[in-house]
Design a protein around this motif. Structure first.
Motif, PDB file in Angstrom:
ATOM      1  N   GLY A 231       4.968 -67.551   2.570  1.00  0.00           N
ATOM      2  CA  GLY A 231       4.199 -66.592   1.531  1.00  0.00           C
ATOM      3  C   GLY A 231       2.607 -66.557   2.168  1.00  0.00           C
ATOM      4  N   ASP A 232       2.081 -67.189   3.006  1.00  0.00           N
ATOM      5  CA  ASP A 232       0.793 -67.206   3.652  1.00  0.00           C
ATOM      6  C   ASP A 232       0.799 -66.301   4.610  1.00  0.00           C
ATOM      7  N   SER A 233       0.488 -64.907   4.188  1.00  0.00           N
ATOM      8  CA  SER A 233       0.644 -63.915   4.969  1.00  0.00           C
ATOM      9  C   SER A 233      -0.179 -63.943   6.598  1.00  0.00           C
ATOM     10  N   ARG A 234      -1.514 -64.421   6.365  1.00  0.00           N
ATOM     11  CA  ARG A 234      -2.282 -64.523   7.538  1.00  0.00           C
ATOM     12  C   ARG A 234      -1.637 -65.390   8.150  1.00  0.00           C
ATOM     13  N   VAL A 235      -0.987 -66.590   8.111  1.00  0.00           N
ATOM     14  CA  VAL A 235      -0.459 -67.573   8.901  1.00  0.00           C
ATOM     15  C   VAL A 235       0.853 -67.076   9.741  1.00  0.00           C
ATOM     16  N   GLU A 236       1.456 -66.522   8.728  1.00  0.00           N
ATOM     17  CA  GLU A 236       2.766 -65.833   9.307  1.00  0.00           C
ATOM     18  C   GLU A 236       2.414 -64.728  10.184  1.00  0.00           C
ATOM     19  N   LYS A 237       1.386 -63.813  10.188  1.00  0.00           N
ATOM     20  CA  LYS A 237       1.042 -62.663  11.148  1.00  0.00           C
ATOM     21  C   LYS A 237       0.510 -63.284  12.236  1.00  0.00           C
ATOM     22  N   ALA A 238      -0.325 -64.397  12.079  1.00  0.00           N
ATOM     23  CA  ALA A 238      -1.015 -64.939  13.181  1.00  0.00           C
ATOM     24  C   ALA A 238       0.069 -65.630  13.942  1.00  0.00           C
ATOM     25  N   ALA A 239       0.920 -66.430  13.602  1.00  0.00           N
ATOM     26  CA  ALA A 239       2.014 -66.905  14.323  1.00  0.00           C
ATOM     27  C   ALA A 239       2.895 -65.940  15.262  1.00  0.00           C
ATOM     28  N   VAL A 240       3.198 -64.759  14.538  1.00  0.00           N
ATOM     29  CA  VAL A 240       3.807 -63.762  15.264  1.00  0.00           C
ATOM     30  C   VAL A 240       2.997 -63.251  16.256  1.00  0.00           C
ATOM     31  N   SER A 241       1.972 -63.046  16.088  1.00  0.00           N
ATOM     32  CA  SER A 241       0.844 -62.595  16.934  1.00  0.00           C
ATOM     33  C   SER A 241       0.668 -63.459  18.296  1.00  0.00           C
ATOM     34  N   ALA A 242       0.707 -64.648  18.105  1.00  0.00           N
ATOM     35  CA  ALA A 242       0.486 -65.777  19.061  1.00  0.00           C
ATOM     36  C   ALA A 242       2.013 -65.744  20.071  1.00  0.00           C
ATOM     37  N   VAL A 243       3.086 -65.630  19.334  1.00  0.00           N
ATOM     38  CA  VAL A 243       4.202 -65.401  20.230  1.00  0.00           C
ATOM     39  C   VAL A 243       4.023 -64.204  20.936  1.00  0.00           C
ATOM     40  N   ARG A 244       3.488 -62.911  20.451  1.00  0.00           N
ATOM     41  CA  ARG A 244       3.563 -61.990  21.130  1.00  0.00           C
ATOM     42  C   ARG A 244       2.400 -62.026  22.224  1.00  0.00           C
ATOM     43  N   ALA A 245       1.648 -62.895  22.217  1.00  0.00           N
ATOM     44  CA  ALA A 245       0.669 -63.042  23.215  1.00  0.00           C
ATOM     45  C   ALA A 245       1.106 -64.009  24.301  1.00  0.00           C
ATOM     46  N   GLY A 246       2.093 -64.798  24.206  1.00  0.00           N
ATOM     47  CA  GLY A 246       2.985 -65.501  25.215  1.00  0.00           C
ATOM     48  C   GLY A 246       2.796 -67.065  24.859  1.00  0.00           C
ATOM     49  N   TYR A 247       2.413 -67.151  23.748  1.00  0.00           N
ATOM     50  CA  TYR A 247       2.450 -68.901  23.541  1.00  0.00           C
ATOM     51  C   TYR A 247       3.737 -69.373  22.808  1.00  0.00           C
ATOM     52  N   ASP A 248       3.855 -70.897  23.131  1.00  0.00           N
ATOM     53  CA  ASP A 248       5.037 -71.519  22.465  1.00  0.00           C
ATOM     54  C   ASP A 248       4.384 -71.980  21.140  1.00  0.00           C
ATOM     55  N   VAL A 249       4.814 -71.401  19.838  1.00  0.00           N
ATOM     56  CA  VAL A 249       3.875 -71.695  18.923  1.00  0.00           C
ATOM     57  C   VAL A 249       4.803 -72.560  17.813  1.00  0.00           C
TER      58      VAL A 249
END
Length: 512
Positions: A23-41
């Protein structure tokens, strides 16, 4: 036959947060964005008896580390308050978690006691004069509270000495003022040692000491430093923290020291970025990454949840105000209930935290005012579906009461309501009032004043067509969606640790 060239290894990012992640929306969105940037998160949170230690958010693995709070419980015993505090670390480990912590310790037997031995004193750090001066003044104010008497007095005197030591330039004294910080530090540091990430992204204050300690741990072994980012979710010096003053002083001191060791700092608003740069004497302004929702709405399975108005059984012509967030008095939720007798025919829905005491308190308040039939409390929905869920309401409300942190805040709920197409009604606190006025998307009322809140609601209903059109304009959507924040994060992360050219595909808003 030619040998296929292996794909380049994606750099690993550890994303740390001091909660259970769900439910921590900022963390969830940032994690998805990191995958979209090419990181292994890998997202690293804190274990809790209500969640599994291993989990996933879409394709992103979640590791919840055990934090025993041993030092904190010892501090409570010393001060005669040996009970869990009513804060986000409130759950003391149950037997299963205690067993998990024992296994964790055994796995690190060769390094028993390692984290604190490594992080203390290896890298003295000089604070900017302004920050040191503020902490020195805080220590002197504590010193004027009176002579130390008895067990609590002696402990308080030790806390004052520790704060003075910190203000004089001795690093890490905040661990003595509020030992719970060192409990978090140990748990997150051990996870970092195991994960060996190439980049660390720290969300909020709890993992901050561990990220700095990990650099010292590596330096002590002759290893290269790992870049890390401090993502400040709020104005920490103005935070209202329950419990003794020790914790507020210690967390402020920890941030003031460690923020200078981060390779980059992130703030959630331009105003917060400016305040942090001035307060901490930072060499450059923090990067602003707004906490907006995804521009794409994600409906839920009808078997689980329906749109808010449908769930409540209200027709389209019934004015429906919606509040999304924690049901805490300091958030102004009582003011919203108090305004209902002045707003005949208007309904209010709280999409709120599951705290039974807070919910019952609101129900009792509504019953006393004879408005119980027009006040509704419903459970949270997944962060990716909030804009879809609330879009059938008439307006979103943020009735925050004044605190230093609230004055600097533009709450996530404001952008969620805007991207749901809802105009806003907000209390007249500096940043959120400016947010609404400058964009012409709602009305403002005096904080804590139920009569003025009712006036602001009537004003919005009279101008509903105009304000709704402003909230739904393409410019608003483009400015406040997470996609804009994602571009800022991608630029920041890639400056620190570049990624391969072709990141893997990922859903922008996965179902947890």
């Amino acid at each position: 036959m030619p040998v296929a060239t292996p794909a380049p290894r994606r750099p690993r990012m550890a994303m740390l947060v001091g909660n259970q992640v769900v439910g921590d929306s900022r963390v969830e969105k940032a994690a998805v964005s990191a995958v979209r940037a090419g990181y292994d998160v890998v997202v690293v949170g804190v274990s809790h008896r209500t969640t599994f230690n291993l989990g996933r958010y879409g394709s992103v693995p979640i590791l919840r580390v055990p934090v025993t709070f041993r030092r904190h419980l010892a501090w409570q015993t010393l001060h005669g308050t040996a009970r869990p505090d009513a804060t986000d670390w409130s759950a003391v480990l149950d037997p299963e978690e205690a067993a998990a912590m024992t296994a964790w310790d055994l796995a690190h037997e060769s390094g028993a006691g390692l984290p604190q031995a490594v992080v203390r004193g290896l890298s003295p750090h000089a604070l900017p004069d302004g920050a040191r001066g503020r902490l020195g003044r805080a220590a002197r104010r504590l010193g004027r509270l009176g002579p130390a008497r008895g067990r609590r007095g002696r402990a308080a005197a030790r806390g004052r000495r520790a704060l003075k030591n910190f203000a004089a330039g001795r690093t890490g004294a905040w661990r003595e003022v509020w030992p719970l910080i060192a409990d978090y530090e140990d748990g997150f540091l051990r996870a970092l040692i195991d994960l060996a990430p190439d980049l660390v992204h720290v969300h909020d204050r709890h993992p901050l000491p561990a990220a700095a300690a990990y650099d010292r741990y590596r330096a002590a072994r002759g290893l290269s430093p790992v870049p890390w980012v401090y993502d400040a979710h709020e104005w920490l010096p103005g935070q209202m923290m329950p419990g003794p003053v020790d914790q507020r002083i210690a967390w402020k001191a920890a941030e003031a020291e460690l923020i200078h060791e981060a390779d980059a700092v992130v703030a959630v608003t331009d105003g917060l970025a400016d305040r942090m740069r001035e307060y901490h004497a930072l060499p450059e302004r923090p990067v602003t990454v707004i906490n907006g929702p995804w521009g794409t709405q994600v409906p839920m399975d009808p078997a689980e949840r329906l749109p808010l108005r449908t769930e409540l059984g209200l027709s389209d012509d019934v004015p429906l105000l919606v509040y999304v967030g924690k049901l805490a008095e300091v958030r102004g939720v009582g003011t919203l209930v108090d305004a209902l007798p002045l707003l005949p025919g208007v309904h209010v829905a709280f999409v709120g935290s599951p705290d039974p005491g807070a919910r019952q308190g609101l129900r009792d308040r509504a019953a006393q005012l004879d408005v119980a039939d027009r006040m509704h409390i419903v459970d949270y929905v997944p962060s990716a579906s909030v804009t879809w869920y609330v879009s059938s309401a008439t307006a979103g409300v943020s009735p925050l009461l004044p605190t230093p942190a609230h004055e600097s805040a533009v709450a996530t709920k404001l952008r969620e309501c805007l991207l749901a197409g809802l105009p806003l009604i907000v209390s007249d606190l500096r940043e959120q009032a400016r947010f609404v006025r400058e964009q012409g998307v709602g009305t403002v009322f005096a904080p804590g004043d139920a009569a003025d809140l009712a006036r602001a609601v009537r004003d919005l209903l009279a101008r509903r067509t105009e304000l709704t059109a402003a909230a739904r304009s393409p410019e608003i959507t483009a400015r406040h969606g997470w996609e804009a924040a994602e571009r800022a994060l991608h630029g920041l992360w890639r400056r620190l640790v570049p990624t391969p050219a072709a990141p893997p595909p990922v859903e922008i808003a996965p179902d947890p």
